[in-house]
Motif scaffolding. Structure first.
Motif, mmCIF file in Angstrom:
data_model
loop_
_atom_site.group_PDB
_atom_site.id
_atom_site.type_symbol
_atom_site.label_atom_id
_atom_site.label_comp_id
_atom_site.label_asym_id
_atom_site.label_seq_id
_atom_site.Cartn_x
_atom_site.Cartn_y
_atom_site.Cartn_z
ATOM 1 N N PHE A 53 0.833 -1.207 0.000
ATOM 2 C CA PHE A 53 0.000 0.000 0.000
ATOM 3 C C PHE A 53 0.869 1.260 0.000
ATOM 4 C CE2 PHE A 53 -2.178 3.393 2.347
ATOM 5 C CZ PHE A 53 -3.334 3.529 1.588
ATOM 6 N N ILE A 135 -12.810 -5.807 -4.829
ATOM 7 C CA ILE A 135 -13.277 -4.624 -4.084
ATOM 8 C C ILE A 135 -13.521 -5.024 -2.634
ATOM 9 C CG2 ILE A 135 -15.016 -2.814 -3.938
ATOM 10 C CD1 ILE A 135 -15.637 -3.373 -6.908
ATOM 11 N N SER A 138 -14.521 -2.933 3.183
ATOM 12 C CA SER A 138 -14.212 -1.691 3.894
ATOM 13 C C SER A 138 -12.753 -1.345 3.665
ATOM 14 C CB SER A 138 -14.476 -1.859 5.396
ATOM 15 O OG SER A 138 -13.600 -2.830 5.955
ATOM 16 N N PHE A 139 -12.357 -0.153 4.083
ATOM 17 C CA PHE A 139 -10.972 0.279 3.919
ATOM 18 C C PHE A 139 -10.028 -0.692 4.623
ATOM 19 C CE2 PHE A 139 -7.130 2.602 4.885
ATOM 20 C CZ PHE A 139 -6.922 3.393 3.766
ATOM 21 N N ALA A 142 -9.471 -4.445 3.286
ATOM 22 C CA ALA A 142 -8.468 -4.747 2.263
ATOM 23 C C ALA A 142 -7.193 -5.306 2.892
ATOM 24 C CB ALA A 142 -8.144 -3.478 1.467
ATOM 25 N N PRO A 150 -7.143 -6.514 -3.510
ATOM 26 C CA PRO A 150 -7.877 -5.412 -2.869
ATOM 27 C C PRO A 150 -6.949 -4.308 -2.342
ATOM 28 C CG PRO A 150 -8.770 -7.517 -2.163
ATOM 29 C CD PRO A 150 -7.512 -7.814 -2.909
ATOM 30 N N VAL A 151 -5.796 -4.705 -1.814
ATOM 31 C CA VAL A 151 -4.811 -3.730 -1.338
ATOM 32 C C VAL A 151 -4.288 -2.908 -2.513
ATOM 33 C CG1 VAL A 151 -2.585 -3.413 -0.185
ATOM 34 C CG2 VAL A 151 -4.131 -5.210 0.585
ATOM 35 N N LEU A 154 -6.999 -0.383 -3.624
ATOM 36 C CA LEU A 154 -7.102 0.714 -2.657
ATOM 37 C C LEU A 154 -5.901 1.651 -2.761
ATOM 38 C CD1 LEU A 154 -8.906 1.745 -0.349
ATOM 39 C CD2 LEU A 154 -7.501 0.398 1.225
ATOM 40 N N PHE A 158 -5.957 5.595 -3.702
ATOM 41 C CA PHE A 158 -5.399 6.534 -2.720
ATOM 42 C C PHE A 158 -4.281 7.359 -3.362
ATOM 43 C CE2 PHE A 158 -3.451 8.193 1.020
ATOM 44 C CZ PHE A 158 -4.378 8.098 2.049
#
Length: 416
Positions: A53, A135, A138-139, A142, A150-151, A154, A158
């Motif tokens: 991330f 997807i 929730s935040f 992930a 998913p990470v 996101l 971001f």
């Protein structure tokens, strides 16, 4: 001698050798040491999501050009699809030539494969379900779901949002850079445990399946290892030469990560250090952050080879003669089922179960034939996955002008 013993490479090699010895001499005790490898892999997985991330966010926000980000992602996916399809085709071709399953007693396989078929049933999904699973709910979901895509999604969103803030986003980028240094510091601490993980994993493998399992179904194992070696040195080597670097020197450069994969049978265990190594080699941070994690889901070359060869091996063992069109259909099915497989031990076997479930002409119970040697083949496919994703990252970096040759020279002069 003291200096060599302090080398992580030497320590991992010693761990592997001692693990084999302990598993052979004390099989009951050795089979209980898997916990050492499990602890290590869990520790590594604990930091993978935040590192990915942070790396992607910093890279995209620092690059600023969102069109270029999209171009890099699209090019990477196209590369992954082409190379992994070549891997599948090579696996099917060699399996037809070697015919390792011919003459095998199809009813001689022993072992309970229900846990894998059950896992395959739980994880199998359609085309749309696959994309919906990317997807997160929730935040934070992930980071807790244990999946990389998913990470990745996101982080891209971001990073794009942060890039649009311009100068206002610089304090956030600087903060993330400092946090990234902390996480890589944690990785360096965890890596000190890798010799113990390699020791435990090898002791478990030999203790659980016996030294004889190294030779059980040797023709299949030999075929898989030879095919993956050919793929690495001919296909990946050819791609590397085309883009101006040597596959042999590149492999030597990432030897510590390869030994870690051999010890743990997990390419995911080497992911954080691989990201660090590729940046030192000369690849830019945004390309490393985008391409390498995505490759762990879409560019599993070793897993592709294994799946195609294992499926045909079972078919041959049961006397199922697949026509050329059936084999092409099998390749098409494998192109879908091989995507999204995790880089951890046992994932290839689960994916094989999912493949056979949607290709009923090959008996799924035939998986019991290769249960005993799957652990050994998982090392070969994990190494191939690691090298394949490393080469992909360098190639995309070079094609996008995101490669710094001066850093490559400092890292060890490993260009061709």
């Amino acid at each position: 001698m003291k200096i060599k013993l302090k080398s992580l490479t030497t320590q991992v090699i010693l761990g592997i050798i001692l693990g084999i010895l302990v598993g052979f001499v004390f099989p009951d005790f050795g089979s209980q040491l898997k916990v050492l490898a499990d602890i290590f892999i869990k520790l590594v997985k604990m930091v993978i999501a935040p590192i990915i991330f942070l790396t992607i966010v910093i890279g995209i926000a620092g690059m600023g050009d969102l069109k270029k980000v999209g171009k890099i992602g699209g090019k990477a996916l196209l590369y992954f699809e082409i190379v992994s399809t070549i891997a599948l085709a090579i696996g099917i071709l060699v399996a037809n030539i070697m015919k390792a399953g011919k003459g095998i007693d199809a009813h001689g396989g022993k072992g309970d494969v229900s846990q894998y078929t059950k896992a395959a049933a739980e994880t199998s999904h359609g085309f749309m379900d696959f994309f919906l699973s990317i997807i997160p709910d929730s935040f934070m979901g992930a980071f807790t779901g244990g999946q990389l895509l998913p990470v990745l999604l996101l982080a891209v969103l971001f990073g794009m949002s942060l890039a649009r803030l311009g100068k206002k986003g610089k304090p956030v980028i600087e903060f993330f850079e400092k946090v990234t240094e902390v996480f890589f510091g944690i990785v360096n601490i965890i890596m000190k445990l890798s010799p113990f993980a390699a020791f435990g994993a090898m002791a478990y493998t030999i203790g659980e399946f016996g030294i004889g399992s190294l030779f059980y179904l040797g023709k299949l194992m030999g075929s898989v290892y030879i095919t993956m070696a050919l793929f690495i040195f001919l296909v990946l080597g050819g791609i590397a030469k085309l883009y101006g670097f040597s596959i042999f020197k590149f492999i030597a450069y990432i030897k510590e990560e390869i030994l870690l994969v051999i010890g743990t049978s997990s390419s995911e265990a080497a992911l954080p250090k691989m990201m660090e190594k590729l940046e030192k080699y000369g690849c830019s941070k945004p390309v490393v952050g985008l391409v390498l994690p995505t490759g762990y889901s879409f560019n599993l070359d070793g897993t592709s080879i294994y799946l195609s060869m294992a499926a045909l091996f079972i078919a041959q063992a049961y006397g199922v003669d697949l026509s050329i069109w059936q084999q092409i259909t099998l390749l098409a099915v494998l192109m879908l089922t091989s995507k999204g497989a995790a880089g951890v031990t046992g994932s290839g076997f689960v994916t094989l179960a999912a493949t056979l479930a949607v290709f009923p002409s090959i008996p799924v119970e035939g998986m019991a034939l290769i249960l005993g040697v799957d652990r050994f083949m998982s090392e070969a496919r994990a190494i191939t996955n690691l090298i394949g994703n490393g080469v992909a990252t360098v190639v995309i970096s070079k094609t996008e002008g995101e490669f710094n040759p001066s850093q490559e020279t400092v890292a060890g002069k490993i260009s061709a």
